[in-house]
Design an enzyme around this catalytic site. Structure first.
Site, PDB file in Angstrom:
ATOM      1  N   THR A 106       0.847  -1.189   0.000  1.00 51.03           N
ATOM      2  CA  THR A 106       0.000   0.000   0.000  1.00 51.03           C
ATOM      3  C   THR A 106       0.883   1.238   0.000  1.00 51.03           C
ATOM      4  OG1 THR A 106      -1.739   1.225   1.187  1.00 51.03           O
ATOM      5  CG2 THR A 106      -0.201  -0.027   2.527  1.00 51.03           C
ATOM      6  N   HIS A 143       2.467 -11.541  14.279  1.00 45.92           N
ATOM      7  CA  HIS A 143       3.543 -12.047  15.134  1.00 45.92           C
ATOM      8  C   HIS A 143       3.320 -13.514  15.520  1.00 45.92           C
ATOM      9  CE1 HIS A 143       7.151 -11.628  17.222  1.00 45.92           C
ATOM     10  NE2 HIS A 143       6.914 -10.557  17.965  1.00 45.92           N
TER      11      HIS A 143
END
Length: 444
Positions: free
Chosen positions: A363, A415
Site C-alpha cells: 500500500t 507475530h
C-alpha cells in the site's frame, strides 16, 4: 411483454447486493446496454445494463434497498418508446383544465412550478430530514437532476410550511406589555404564544437551525462496511506488530530518470516506483517465506507463488486487486497491470475474482503525502508493506552529511507466524535491494 430487470450473478459466495443510484427513471426510454443503475456489493460496484431497447415501466427497488441475486428490481417494456410518449401525452390530456367550483381561487391560480414534482430518488441527507419531520417524498417538489429529491427541496418545503402557519404573535388581539423578551423565552414561529408581546417588544429571532444543517447522515456503502469488518477482524484475530526502516531512493530515482523516456516509448506505459517495490518485495519474500505464508487453522501454509495485492483507494472504499504470479512479470507488465486496475476501478469494471487470493500486499500512502503509518494486514495474509512519501532529508553518507530523497517503510506482520528477526531482516533486504537494484538481477 415486459422484460424483467434482474440482479445478475456478481461473484462466488455473494448472494445479496444493495441497489445504488438509478440512472434511469420510470417512463424514460433507454437503449440496449444503457446503464440503468449501479449495483453495490461488499467488494465492487457494478452496472446493470438494459437488456433491450424500450421504456422503463416500473422500478421495484429504490436506492439503498437490499436485494438478492436473481431478484426482479424493475420492468422494461421492449420497443415501447413511441407508446411511452403517447401514454404520457394521454395522461396529460386526462387532467381537467377547469377546477371544480368547490376549489378556492388560490387552487385555481396555482402554477405548475408550485405543484410537487415526483421524486425518482431521494438523496441521503434529504431522507434524514423526511424521517425527522415525518414527511413523504411524494409531497415535495424535487428539483435535482433526473428527479432527485435534494436536501434543499425538503428545507424549502419546511420553510414554506412555517410561513403558512397561522400562529403569528404580532397578529394576536389584546396585546400585553407584561412579558419582555428577557422574561419570556422565544417560541418557534409555528407555535402560538399564550400571551403575545406588543409590536414594540418583538425581537426578530434567528432562523431555527436543525441538526440536519450541521450534520449529514449517509449510510455506509456495502464496500465500506466490508472493508471496516475485514480490517477489524484482522485486528481481532492476528497479533499485529509494525517494524520500520527507511530507504534512500537515489538509485531508483536515477534509474527512472535515465530510462523513463525509452521505457515509455517501448512499452507505452510510464515507469513508476511501484514496479521497483513489487520486484524488490518478491526478492525479499523468496528469502523469508514466512512473510508470504498464512495461518490456516493450526497449520502454516507456505506459498510458492507470489500474488501481490496492490491497495487502491477507490471513491467508495479501499480495494486490493491482485497481480497474479508477479514473479513472472517484467517491470512493464507490472506497470501495465496496475494501470489497468486503476482504469477499471474508475469505471466499475473490476471483477471480484481479481481481488481474491493475494499472498502479500503493498500500500502506498505516500501518494497522499503520508510520511509514516502502520498499515493493517489484509487477512488471511500475514504481512503488508507500507510505502510513504519521498522527502529530502539530511543523512550521513560515508561520514558526510548529504541531502537524499528518503522514504520510510513500514511492515505490519502477524507475530503469531513471523518473528521480529524475520520482519526486520525482510525490511533490511528490501532496503538493500532498492538502494542497489542490481541485486535483483544477480540475486546477490
Amino acid at each position: 411483454m415486459p422484460v424483467e430487470l434482474i440482479v445478475p450473478e456478481v461473484g462466488e459466495s455473494i448472494t445479496e447486493v444493495e441497489i445504488g443510484q438509478w440512472l434511469k427513471a420510470e417512463g424514460e426510454a433507454v437503449g440496449k446496454d444503457d446503464t440503468l443503475c449501479e449495483i453495490e456489493t461488499d467488494k465492487v460496484t457494478l452496472e446493470l445494463p438494459a437488456p433491450a431497447d424500450g421504456v422503463i415501466t416500473k422500478l421495484l427497488k429504490k436506492q439503498g434497498d437490499r436485494a438478492n441475486v436473481g431478484d426482479v428490481i424493475g420492468y422494461l417494456e421492449e420497443g415501447a418508446e413511441a407508446s411511452a410518449s403517447n401514454g404520457a401525452e394521454a395522461k396529460a390530456d386526462d387532467k381537467p383544465d377547469a377546477k371544480p367550483d368547490t376549489e378556492t381561487p388560490e387552487q385555481d391560480t396555482a402554477s405548475d412550478d408550485d405543484k410537487p414534482a415526483k421524486a425518482t430518488s431521494v438523496m441521503p441527507a434529504a431522507q434524514v430530514l423526511l424521517e425527522k419531520h415525518n414527511l413523504h417524498a411524494e409531497a415535495i417538489r424535487a428539483t435535482g437532476p433526473g428527479g432527485k429529491l435534494l436536501k434543499q427541496d425538503v428545507l424549502k418545503h419546511l420553510e414554506q410550511q412555517g410561513e403558512d402557519a397561522p400562529a403569528k404573535p404580532e397578529k394576536q388581539p389584546e396585546p400585553k406589555t407584561d412579558d419582555t423578551p428577557e422574561q419570556q423565552p422565544a417560541r418557534p414561529a409555528a407555535v402560538a404564544a399564550p400571551e403575545p408581546v406588543t409590536d414594540t417588544a418583538i425581537v426578530a429571532s434567528p432562523t431555527p437551525v436543525t441538526p440536519g444543517d450541521m450534520e449529514e447522515v449517509v449510510p455506509m456503502t456495502p464496500l465500506r462496511r466490508r472493508v471496516a469488518q475485514h480490517l477489524k477482524n484482522a485486528q481481532n484475530t492476528a497479533a499485529l506488530l509494525t517494524t520500520f526502516n527507511e530507504v534512500d531512493m537515489t538509485a531508483v530515482m536515477d534509474l527512472r530518470k535515465q530510462y523513463k523516456e525509452g521505457f515509455e516509448k517501448k512499452h507505452n506505459v510510464k515507469l513508476g516506483f511501484m514496479s521497483f517495490f513489487v520486484k524488490a518485495a518478491i526478492d525479499a519474500l523468496r528469502q523469508f517465506p514466512a512473510v508470504n505464508a498464512e495461518i490456516r487453522g493450526t497449520d502454516i501454509v507456505y506459498k510458492n507463488h507470489y500474488d501481490i495485492g496492490i491497495a487502491v483507494s477507490a471513491p467508495k472504499g479501499l480495494v486490493v486487486p491482485v497481480l497474479r504470479h508477479a514473479e513472472r512479470m517484467s517491470f512493464a507488465e507490472v506497470e501495465k497491470g496496475i494501470g489497468d486496475f486503476v482504469d477499471r476501478i474508475k469505471t466499475n469494471q473490476l471483477r471480484i475474482e481479481e481481488m481474491q487470493g493475494g499472498t502479500f500486499t503493498i500500500t502506498n500512502g505516500g501518494i497522499f503525502g503520508s510520511l509514516i503509518s502502520t498499515p493493517i494486514v489484509n487477512a488471511p495474509q500475514s504481512a503488508i508493506l507500507g510505502m510513504h512519501a519521498i522527502q529530502q532529508r539530511p543523512v550521513a553518507v560515508d561520514g558526510k552529511v548529504e541531502i537524499r530523497p528518503m522514504m520510510y517503510l513500514a511492515l505490519t506482520y502477524d507475530h503469531r507466524l513471523i518473528d521480529g528477526r524475520e520482519a526486520v531482516t525482510f525490511l533490511v533486504r528490501l532496503k538493500e535491494t532498492l538502494e542497489d537494484p542490481a541485486r535483483m538481477l544477480i540475486e546477490a
